[in-house]
Scaffold this motif. Structure first.
Motif, PDB file in Angstrom:
ATOM      1  N   LYS A  39      32.569  32.998  26.189  1.00 49.20           N
ATOM      2  CA  LYS A  39      33.011  31.837  25.411  1.00 49.20           C
ATOM      3  C   LYS A  39      32.685  30.525  26.117  1.00 49.20           C
ATOM      4  O   LYS A  39      32.091  29.627  25.530  1.00 49.20           O
ATOM      5  CB  LYS A  39      34.518  31.930  25.149  1.00 49.20           C
ATOM      6  N   CYS A  40      33.051  30.423  27.409  1.00 49.52           N
ATOM      7  CA  CYS A  40      32.875  29.148  28.115  1.00 49.52           C
ATOM      8  C   CYS A  40      31.751  29.192  29.163  1.00 49.52           C
ATOM      9  O   CYS A  40      31.494  28.193  29.817  1.00 49.52           O
ATOM     10  CB  CYS A  40      34.182  28.726  28.782  1.00 49.52           C
ATOM     11  N   ASN A  41      31.095  30.337  29.331  1.00 51.09           N
ATOM     12  CA  ASN A  41      29.977  30.527  30.260  1.00 51.09           C
ATOM     13  C   ASN A  41      30.340  30.337  31.726  1.00 51.09           C
ATOM     14  O   ASN A  41      29.471  30.163  32.567  1.00 51.09           O
ATOM     15  CB  ASN A  41      28.788  29.626  29.904  1.00 51.09           C
ATOM     16  N   LYS A  42      31.616  30.388  32.069  1.00 50.36           N
ATOM     17  CA  LYS A  42      32.058  30.315  33.466  1.00 50.36           C
ATOM     18  C   LYS A  42      31.720  31.635  34.155  1.00 50.36           C
ATOM     19  O   LYS A  42      31.930  32.706  33.609  1.00 50.36           O
ATOM     20  CB  LYS A  42      33.572  30.074  33.503  1.00 50.36           C
ATOM     21  N   GLN A  43      31.163  31.550  35.375  1.00 50.79           N
ATOM     22  CA  GLN A  43      30.821  32.746  36.137  1.00 50.79           C
ATOM     23  C   GLN A  43      31.882  33.010  37.189  1.00 50.79           C
ATOM     24  O   GLN A  43      32.346  32.082  37.854  1.00 50.79           O
ATOM     25  CB  GLN A  43      29.450  32.593  36.772  1.00 50.79           C
ATOM     26  N   ILE A  44      32.259  34.277  37.322  1.00 53.14           N
ATOM     27  CA  ILE A  44      33.348  34.676  38.205  1.00 53.14           C
ATOM     28  C   ILE A  44      32.860  35.798  39.109  1.00 53.14           C
ATOM     29  O   ILE A  44      32.191  36.717  38.650  1.00 53.14           O
ATOM     30  CB  ILE A  44      34.546  35.190  37.377  1.00 53.14           C
ATOM     31  N   TRP A  45      33.213  35.724  40.404  1.00 49.18           N
ATOM     32  CA  TRP A  45      32.952  36.815  41.344  1.00 49.18           C
ATOM     33  C   TRP A  45      34.206  37.660  41.429  1.00 49.18           C
ATOM     34  O   TRP A  45      35.307  37.128  41.601  1.00 49.18           O
ATOM     35  CB  TRP A  45      32.604  36.266  42.726  1.00 49.18           C
ATOM     36  N   ILE A  46      34.076  38.984  41.320  1.00 51.89           N
ATOM     37  CA  ILE A  46      35.219  39.891  41.361  1.00 51.89           C
ATOM     38  C   ILE A  46      34.793  41.193  42.028  1.00 51.89           C
ATOM     39  O   ILE A  46      33.638  41.614  41.877  1.00 51.89           O
ATOM     40  CB  ILE A  46      35.775  40.131  39.933  1.00 51.89           C
ATOM     41  N   THR A  47      35.698  41.799  42.780  1.00 53.12           N
ATOM     42  CA  THR A  47      35.362  43.059  43.452  1.00 53.12           C
ATOM     43  C   THR A  47      35.284  44.191  42.429  1.00 53.12           C
ATOM     44  O   THR A  47      35.869  44.119  41.349  1.00 53.12           O
ATOM     45  CB  THR A  47      36.411  43.419  44.521  1.00 53.12           C
ATOM     46  N   ARG A  48      34.556  45.231  42.797  1.00 51.45           N
ATOM     47  CA  ARG A  48      34.373  46.380  41.905  1.00 51.45           C
ATOM     48  C   ARG A  48      35.713  47.008  41.529  1.00 51.45           C
ATOM     49  O   ARG A  48      35.962  47.305  40.366  1.00 51.45           O
ATOM     50  CB  ARG A  48      33.471  47.424  42.566  1.00 51.45           C
ATOM     51  N   THR A  49      36.588  47.200  42.507  1.00 52.02           N
ATOM     52  CA  THR A  49      37.865  47.872  42.222  1.00 52.02           C
ATOM     53  C   THR A  49      38.727  47.068  41.260  1.00 52.02           C
ATOM     54  O   THR A  49      39.317  47.636  40.336  1.00 52.02           O
ATOM     55  CB  THR A  49      38.644  48.148  43.527  1.00 52.02           C
ATOM     56  N   LYS A  50      38.795  45.749  41.438  1.00 58.11           N
ATOM     57  CA  LYS A  50      39.584  44.911  40.530  1.00 58.11           C
ATOM     58  C   LYS A  50      39.009  44.933  39.115  1.00 58.11           C
ATOM     59  O   LYS A  50      39.742  45.015  38.137  1.00 58.11           O
ATOM     60  CB  LYS A  50      39.650  43.471  41.032  1.00 58.11           C
ATOM     61  N   LEU A  51      37.678  44.858  39.018  1.00 58.39           N
ATOM     62  CA  LEU A  51      37.043  44.855  37.703  1.00 58.39           C
ATOM     63  C   LEU A  51      37.268  46.177  36.995  1.00 58.39           C
ATOM     64  O   LEU A  51      37.605  46.202  35.810  1.00 58.39           O
ATOM     65  CB  LEU A  51      35.546  44.573  37.835  1.00 58.39           C
ATOM     66  N   GLU A  52      37.101  47.303  37.696  1.00 61.69           N
ATOM     67  CA  GLU A  52      37.269  48.609  37.063  1.00 61.69           C
ATOM     68  C   GLU A  52      38.700  48.815  36.564  1.00 61.69           C
ATOM     69  O   GLU A  52      38.910  49.456  35.542  1.00 61.69           O
ATOM     70  CB  GLU A  52      36.866  49.723  38.020  1.00 61.69           C
ATOM     71  N   LYS A  53      39.678  48.263  37.258  1.00 61.57           N
ATOM     72  CA  LYS A  53      41.066  48.378  36.812  1.00 61.57           C
ATOM     73  C   LYS A  53      41.325  47.548  35.561  1.00 61.57           C
ATOM     74  O   LYS A  53      42.169  47.902  34.741  1.00 61.57           O
ATOM     75  CB  LYS A  53      42.026  47.927  37.911  1.00 61.57           C
ATOM     76  N   ARG A  54      40.615  46.434  35.402  1.00 60.32           N
ATOM     77  CA  ARG A  54      40.861  45.514  34.290  1.00 60.32           C
ATOM     78  C   ARG A  54      40.062  45.840  33.037  1.00 60.32           C
ATOM     79  O   ARG A  54      40.340  45.284  31.975  1.00 60.32           O
ATOM     80  CB  ARG A  54      40.536  44.084  34.713  1.00 60.32           C
ATOM     81  N   ILE A  55      39.080  46.726  33.126  1.00 62.60           N
ATOM     82  CA  ILE A  55      38.213  47.010  31.978  1.00 62.60           C
ATOM     83  C   ILE A  55      38.955  47.832  30.934  1.00 62.60           C
ATOM     84  O   ILE A  55      39.591  48.827  31.241  1.00 62.60           O
ATOM     85  CB  ILE A  55      36.927  47.733  32.422  1.00 62.60           C
ATOM     86  N   LYS A  56      38.852  47.375  29.689  1.00 60.03           N
ATOM     87  CA  LYS A  56      39.426  48.073  28.552  1.00 60.03           C
ATOM     88  C   LYS A  56      38.344  48.844  27.790  1.00 60.03           C
ATOM     89  O   LYS A  56      38.572  49.955  27.342  1.00 60.03           O
ATOM     90  CB  LYS A  56      40.079  47.032  27.639  1.00 60.03           C
ATOM     91  N   ARG A  57      37.157  48.224  27.659  1.00 60.39           N
ATOM     92  CA  ARG A  57      36.063  48.823  26.887  1.00 60.39           C
ATOM     93  C   ARG A  57      34.738  48.292  27.414  1.00 60.39           C
ATOM     94  O   ARG A  57      34.662  47.153  27.879  1.00 60.39           O
ATOM     95  CB  ARG A  57      36.228  48.414  25.401  1.00 60.39           C
ATOM     96  N   VAL A  58      33.681  49.126  27.339  1.00 63.63           N
ATOM     97  CA  VAL A  58      32.351  48.725  27.787  1.00 63.63           C
ATOM     98  C   VAL A  58      31.364  48.910  26.649  1.00 63.63           C
ATOM     99  O   VAL A  58      31.328  49.972  26.029  1.00 63.63           O
ATOM    100  CB  VAL A  58      31.882  49.583  28.997  1.00 63.63           C
ATOM    101  N   GLU A  59      30.588  47.866  26.356  1.00 65.21           N
ATOM    102  CA  GLU A  59      29.499  47.958  25.394  1.00 65.21           C
ATOM    103  C   GLU A  59      28.205  47.989  26.190  1.00 65.21           C
ATOM    104  O   GLU A  59      27.904  47.046  26.926  1.00 65.21           O
ATOM    105  CB  GLU A  59      29.478  46.759  24.456  1.00 65.21           C
ATOM    106  N   LYS A  60      27.455  49.066  26.074  1.00 66.69           N
ATOM    107  CA  LYS A  60      26.214  49.218  26.832  1.00 66.69           C
ATOM    108  C   LYS A  60      25.125  48.326  26.253  1.00 66.69           C
ATOM    109  O   LYS A  60      25.038  48.116  25.042  1.00 66.69           O
ATOM    110  CB  LYS A  60      25.741  50.671  26.807  1.00 66.69           C
ATOM    111  N   LYS A  61      24.288  47.826  27.139  1.00 64.44           N
ATOM    112  CA  LYS A  61      23.145  47.013  26.753  1.00 64.44           C
ATOM    113  C   LYS A  61      22.100  47.925  26.105  1.00 64.44           C
ATOM    114  O   LYS A  61      21.810  49.002  26.627  1.00 64.44           O
ATOM    115  CB  LYS A  61      22.560  46.334  27.980  1.00 64.44           C
ATOM    116  N   GLU A  62      21.565  47.500  24.990  1.00 63.75           N
ATOM    117  CA  GLU A  62      20.529  48.302  24.335  1.00 63.75           C
ATOM    118  C   GLU A  62      19.183  48.048  24.985  1.00 63.75           C
ATOM    119  O   GLU A  62      18.819  46.904  25.238  1.00 63.75           O
ATOM    120  CB  GLU A  62      20.463  47.956  22.848  1.00 63.75           C
ATOM    121  N   ILE A  63      18.483  49.109  25.279  1.00 62.66           N
ATOM    122  CA  ILE A  63      17.194  48.995  25.988  1.00 62.66           C
ATOM    123  C   ILE A  63      16.046  49.036  25.011  1.00 62.66           C
ATOM    124  O   ILE A  63      16.029  49.692  24.034  1.00 62.66           O
ATOM    125  CB  ILE A  63      17.053  50.130  27.029  1.00 62.66           C
TER     126      ILE A  63
END
Length: 63
Positions: A39-63
């Motif tokens: 929405k606002c294009n702000k970039q955030i650095w986050i550790t893998r463990t914190k991100l994996e705990k916060r993820i609700k759903r993943v949409e895969k990139k189409e190749i």
């Protein structure tokens, strides 16, 4: 085992960004992730463990 997250994937998180959006694009992977709010294009650095705990759903990139 770590989740299979790749650059370009869109993730929906449980917590919202202060702008009110909860969808982010993965910009960089590794031990730390760089994610960008779609929405606002702000970039955030986050550790893998914190991100994996916060993820609700993943949409895969189409190749």
């Amino acid at each position: 085992m770590p989740m299979d997250l790749k650059v370009g994937d869109i993730v929906e998180t449980r917590k919202q960004h202060p702008c009110g959006n909860n969808e982010f694009e993965i910009m960089r992977t590794g031990m730390d992730f760089r994610i960008k709010c779609l929405k606002c294009n702000k970039q955030i650095w986050i550790t893998r463990t914190k991100l994996e705990k916060r993820i609700k759903r993943v949409e895969k990139k189409e190749i």
